[in-house]
Design a protein around this motif. Structure first.
Motif, PDB file in Angstrom:
ATOM      1  N   THR A  89       6.118   3.646   4.763  1.00 48.59           N
ATOM      2  CA  THR A  89       6.800   4.113   3.684  1.00 48.59           C
ATOM      3  C   THR A  89       6.719   2.672   2.748  1.00 48.59           C
ATOM      4  O   THR A  89       6.770   3.279   1.623  1.00 48.59           O
ATOM      5  CB  THR A  89       8.349   4.175   3.788  1.00 48.59           C
ATOM      6  OG1 THR A  89       8.884   3.063   4.528  1.00 48.59           O
ATOM      7  CG2 THR A  89       8.382   5.390   4.735  1.00 48.59           C
ATOM      8  N   ARG A  90       6.354   1.606   3.169  1.00 45.47           N
ATOM      9  CA  ARG A  90       6.196   0.551   1.916  1.00 45.47           C
ATOM     10  C   ARG A  90       4.839   0.683   1.449  1.00 45.47           C
ATOM     11  O   ARG A  90       3.755   0.511   2.305  1.00 45.47           O
ATOM     12  CB  ARG A  90       6.502  -0.880   2.470  1.00 45.47           C
ATOM     13  CG  ARG A  90       8.087  -1.143   2.607  1.00 45.47           C
ATOM     14  CD  ARG A  90       8.168  -2.835   2.730  1.00 45.47           C
ATOM     15  NE  ARG A  90       7.340  -3.388   3.875  1.00 45.47           N
ATOM     16  CZ  ARG A  90       7.794  -3.300   5.288  1.00 45.47           C
ATOM     17  NH1 ARG A  90       8.944  -2.972   5.461  1.00 45.47           N
ATOM     18  NH2 ARG A  90       6.890  -3.677   6.084  1.00 45.47           N
ATOM     19  N   GLU A 117      -0.650  -0.483  -6.150  1.00 48.58           N
ATOM     20  CA  GLU A 117      -0.193  -0.337  -4.813  1.00 48.58           C
ATOM     21  C   GLU A 117      -0.763   0.917  -4.108  1.00 48.58           C
ATOM     22  O   GLU A 117      -1.215   1.683  -5.040  1.00 48.58           O
ATOM     23  CB  GLU A 117       1.501   0.044  -4.688  1.00 48.58           C
ATOM     24  CG  GLU A 117       2.191  -1.333  -5.284  1.00 48.58           C
ATOM     25  CD  GLU A 117       3.622  -0.934  -5.336  1.00 48.58           C
ATOM     26  OE1 GLU A 117       4.069  -0.109  -5.253  1.00 48.58           O
ATOM     27  OE2 GLU A 117       4.332  -1.914  -5.016  1.00 48.58           O
ATOM     28  N   LYS A 167      -0.608   3.595  -0.723  1.00 49.53           N
ATOM     29  CA  LYS A 167       0.056   4.266   0.377  1.00 49.53           C
ATOM     30  C   LYS A 167      -0.887   4.044   1.667  1.00 49.53           C
ATOM     31  O   LYS A 167      -2.277   4.558   1.530  1.00 49.53           O
ATOM     32  CB  LYS A 167       0.437   5.765   0.413  1.00 49.53           C
ATOM     33  CG  LYS A 167       1.265   6.133   1.465  1.00 49.53           C
ATOM     34  CD  LYS A 167       1.761   7.572   1.376  1.00 49.53           C
ATOM     35  CE  LYS A 167       2.844   8.135   2.392  1.00 49.53           C
ATOM     36  NZ  LYS A 167       3.160   9.473   2.212  1.00 49.53           N
ATOM     37  N   ALA A 226      13.990   0.735   5.667  1.00 46.96           N
ATOM     38  CA  ALA A 226      14.116   0.481   4.221  1.00 46.96           C
ATOM     39  C   ALA A 226      15.883   0.948   4.034  1.00 46.96           C
ATOM     40  O   ALA A 226      15.988   0.790   2.644  1.00 46.96           O
ATOM     41  CB  ALA A 226      13.262   1.525   3.466  1.00 46.96           C
TER      42      ALA A 226
END
Length: 569
Positions: A48-49, A58, A60, A425
């Motif tokens: 998820t991060r 960023e 996935k 998370a």
């Protein structure tokens, strides 16, 4: 003299002459590719991060099907390749893996083609006997969960677990110290020796019953006694896979070793300089460090591929074709990209997931979905998981309150939760506050039971002082409602607790208190040794059951405020 006798010596001379002519095919250097992995933690699905790409964007990343494609891409570059992991392949895993005792992670790595995995501390989360089952296969029930729930003929790992510094009571080894993989090349056989080991502090990081009868030895000593054994067996290169790591403040492919810190440095300064490459882990950092910049006597690279299969390390060992000496080592961390980054950049190509892994993971995802999606209650707010060990959070206090609630019948007055045991998370409730079993599992994945013990006030105060190490490290608990602690790090070690109260009253050193903690802490985990000293022990429910009981029958549970732990500025 016959014609044959005349030709015989000439034929022998021609053979001898041919033997002295070098094989022209072997004139080029020989390259062996190595894929380095670490800290996969059963992340069969993309994490998820997002991964920070180093340019402000960023992406996935991760997931077994994408990782398989990334490994295949490295294999396509080299005729000869091997895959090595530096520990924590399993343990502290998402529900899709841990609900099934991490069997699907083993199955995924079999399909990816892992060759060796050095044991990490989390490999021991469910005990060394269960870890042996994971290696060898079979369906013997050694934990609270049933094995072989999806694959009735779980066959174990096709790859070898390695544990050079882990000894059994009889002096034997739990797993081999090393393995060798041999490649046929134009220059002849090339042998790669791999030494695998974990950090010697592993017993302080897992429930002690899980490592009963085992001894965890010095890392450098284990490596150094194994290097000669590999050389005796003809290893042309020696790779160390160690579950200990570095911290750095540079990007994941910066070779400068900038801002490097961590316990691995002192270990590697003692390592035999015949080592050619070190794959590391444990810190969840991503780096490629030329260790000769730290110690010129040791000219090996030290690599780590972050966390959760979000990256892999693409390594090439180059050998002299005549001597088989290692003449070059290169390494780069590669993002295992499962979706295009913001403002797509062709330098980071999105991988196509490998279909066999997609189908395999989907089989387990489907099996886990009913448990994962089951509602367990409603909360107000969205508590995030703790960051630093010193950070008091609503989530940690919520867990402690639930544990106190679930053990009141054992006389509990206080509950402590270790922030290091809170993962994921956060609880991530739906719009109406509903949280699922998958949510609570993501933050409490270890399956610990709750234990309630009696401590004197003096013991309790001594325990609380253990939160503040003599090296300045702070590791505070999340405490339950009614408990309050004030500490001052400017005071001497052993006297940093300024005040401790329960329901507004100071802790009485002469009085007795009933305290609840998880089974990991109860056995002295995280170096909180005073937890072992309690008496009148009552074993309670599993930690997840405690949260469910706390939520049951309530329309909405308000999250607790912070302010139970206060540092003097």
């Amino acid at each position: 003299m016959t014609f044959a006798k005349v030709l015989a010596p000439l034929f022998a001379l021609s053979l001898a002459a041919c033997a002295t002519v070098p094989d022209q095919r072997a004139a080029e250097p020989v390259t062996i590719g190595i894929v380095g992995l670490n800290d996969f933690h059963g992340n069969l699905e993309p994490i998820t991060r997002p991964v920070k790409l180093g340019d402000g964007r960023e992406a996935k990343a991760g997931g077994a099907a994408w990782l398989a494609s990334a490994v295949d891409a490295v294999r396509a570059k080299h005729k000869n390749t091997m895959v090595i992991a530096a520990g924590d392949l399993i343990g502290a895993s998402p529900l899709v893996s841990s609900l099934f005792l991490d069997e699907p992670t083993i199955g995924a790595m079999n399909r990816i083609g892992l060759d060796f995995n050095a044991v990490g501390n989390h490999e021991f989360d469910k005990g060394w006997r269960e870890l042996k089952r994971v290696q060898d296969g079979g369906c013997e029930k050694l934990t609270l969960r049933d094995p072989c729930a999806v694959e009735p003929d779980f066959a174990g790992a096709d790859f070898a677990f390695l544990a050079a510094n882990v000894a059994m009571e009889d002096g034997g080894t739990l797993f081999p110290a090393y393995g060798i993989k041999t490649f046929e090349t134009p220059a002849g056989e090339i042998k790669i020796g791999v030494i695998g080991l974990t950090l010697k502090e592993t017993p302080t990081l897992v429930t002690p019953s899980g490592v009963d009868g085992l001894t965890f030895g010095d890392e450098a000593a284990a490596i150094n006694r194994t290097v000669p054994l590999l050389e005796e067996q003809g290893a042309d290169a020696i790779v160390v896979a160690i579950h200990q790591g570095l911290y750095t403040d540079v990007g994941f492919n910066d070779k400068s070793c900038g801002g490097v810190a961590g316990p691995l440095i002192d270990i590697l300064k003692q390592v035999d300089p015949r080592v050619n490459l070190v794959l590391s882990g444990h810190t969840h950092a991503a780096y490629v460090c030329d260790f000769s910049k730290i110690d010129p006597a040791r000219s090996f690279l030290v690599t780590s591929a972050g966390y959760g299969g979000s990256l892999l390390t693409d390594i090439a060992l180059t050998f002299d074709p005549a001597t088989h000496d290692v003449v070059g080592v290169t390494a780069d961390n590669v993002v295992v990209q499962s979706a295009a980054p913001q403002d797509a950049n062709p330098d980071f190509a999105t991988l196509i997931p490998r279909s066999d892994l997609t189908e395999y993971v989907a089989r387990y995802s489907k099996a886990a979905s009913a448990a994962e999606q089951r509602p367990v209650g409603r909360i107000s707010g969205n508590p995030a998981a703790p960051g630093p060990a010193t950070e008091e959070t609503q989530l940690g206090n919520f867990i402690a309150d639930a544990q106190l609630f679930a053990t009141r019948d054992a006389g509990a007055q206080i509950a402590f939760m270790n922030n290091s045991g809170i993962r994921g998370a956060g609880l991530e409730p739906a719009a109406d506050g509903t949280i699922t079993f998958g949510s609570i599992y993501s933050v409490q994945p270890f399956g610990n039971t709750l234990v309630t013990k009696t401590f004197t006030g003096a013991q309790l105060l001594a325990l609380l002082e253990q939160q503040f190490d003599d090296d300045g490290f702070v590791q505070t608990f999340s405490p339950s409602e009614g408990f309050a602690l004030v500490y001052d790090m400017s005071r001497p070690v052993g006297s940093r607790v300024v005040s401790v109260t329960l329901d507004g009253k100071p802790i009485d050193p002469q009085a007795d208190y009933r305290v609840t903690m998880n089974s990991f802490l109860a056995a002295g985990g995280d170096s909180f040794t005073v937890f072992k000293d309690g008496t009148d022990v009552v074993t309670g429910p599993v930690d997840l059951d405690a949260i469910e009981a706390y939520l049951a029958g309530k329309d909405m549970v308000a999250l607790p405020a912070t302010g139970r732990i206060t540092a003097v500025e």
